[in-house]
Motif scaffolding. Structure first.
Motif: not given
Ligand code: SAM
Length: 276
Positions: A193-196
């Motif tokens: 999931t985020k962050p990339a």
């Protein structure tokens, strides 16, 4: 679905008031009752165990309280049968000597109307209870895995959660049940999931591509690689007719080929078969 749990530690099962299973109970999707076995004792010490015939360490759970408790769960006293016409309730008896509980077992039991769980303690329940119960229940001695717990309660928490989440309506998004580990004989792909970018670790680029076909292929490859690395026993059980050319290439890299209609380790005298 109706679920009954019989235990000498009813408070152990209070975790079933929480989260998705707790919510399902509030919504009436699961009708779950926990019964204290000691309510069915007749002596002032509320005794549920005694020494084992034949000698040996530990104590064994006495048959009388169990027969009375299970009879009450059936709704008609110790000698009662299933009562209402129709399928017999399933009596799950947690035991390290039982059949191993799997996702397939969970799927099977999620279709049943009434499950009863009998939590053993000490050295287990007098075997005659299991024999007698077969007259009234479909009996399934069930192990969580090849190790020994102190009691059946932890096993029941795991089984009720695995079964309960398959009951329609319990998990909000049914798609999440289709893609997870063991749904198709493989382990699930890794998820992000985020962050990339996190601590110098980027998310695999393909997942940011928005290209559904490539993402699906990448996930399938990771499933096959992960299953081959962590659970080779599952790879050997795969149905080759469900494997496409790309699947077979990934498995070949991991040392598996299709031979004689089965997925086998390369080199075990197996010649890989051409893809149809
Ligand atoms: N003497 C028993 C044997 O060796 O098979 C073990 C008894 S164990 C200490 C007490 C209870 O814990 C069992 O009756 C059962 O209810 C539960 N239990 C222990 N290990 C389990 C497992 N792997 N799966 C399911 N239940 C388990």
């Amino acid at each position: 679905m109706r679920i009954d749990v019989v235990s000498i530690f009813p408070e152990y099962l209070s975790a079933l008031d929480l989260s998705l299973i707790g919510k399902a109970r509030q919504q009436g999707l699961l009708e779950l009752t926990v019964t204290d076995l000691r309510e069915f004792t007749t002596d002032r010490h509320r005794t549920v165990d005694d020494t084992p015939y034949g000698g040996g360490a530990g104590m064994v759970m006495k048959p009388e309280p169990w027969a009375a408790a299970l009879g009450a769960v059936l709704g008609g006293g110790p000698a009662a049968g299933p009562g209402a016409a129709g399928e017999r309730p399933v009596l799950v008896v947690p035991s390290p000597a039982g059949e191993v509980f799997t996702q397939a077992t969970a799927r099977d039991l999620a279709l049943r109307k009434h499950l009863v769980f009998a939590c053993g303690r000490y050295e287990g329940i007098d075997e005659r209870v299991v024999d007698w119960s077969r007259e009234h229940f479909e009996v399934r001695p069930m192990s969580l895995g090849d190790y020994v717990l102190n009691g059946g309660e932890v096993a029941v928490l795991a089984m009720v959660e695995a079964i309960g989440r398959l009951v329609p309506g319990v998990v909000g998004n049914p798609d999440s049940l289709v893609e997870e580990s063991h749904a198709d004989g493989l382990l699930e792909y890794p998820v992000y999931t985020k962050p990339a970018l996190w601590r110098d670790r980027p998310v695999p680029e393909v997942l940011l591509s928005g290209h559904h076909g490539r993402i699906a292929r990448w996930r399938r490859d990771r499933q096959l690689q992960r299953t081959a690395a962590r659970r080779p026993d599952l790879v050997g059980s795969l149905d080759p007719t469900g494997l496409d050319r790309a699947d077979r290439a990934v498995l070949a890299e991991a040392g598996w080929v299709v031979s004689g209609g089965r997925v086998v380790r390369a080199g075990d005298g197996a010649a890989g078969e051409p893809v149809a």
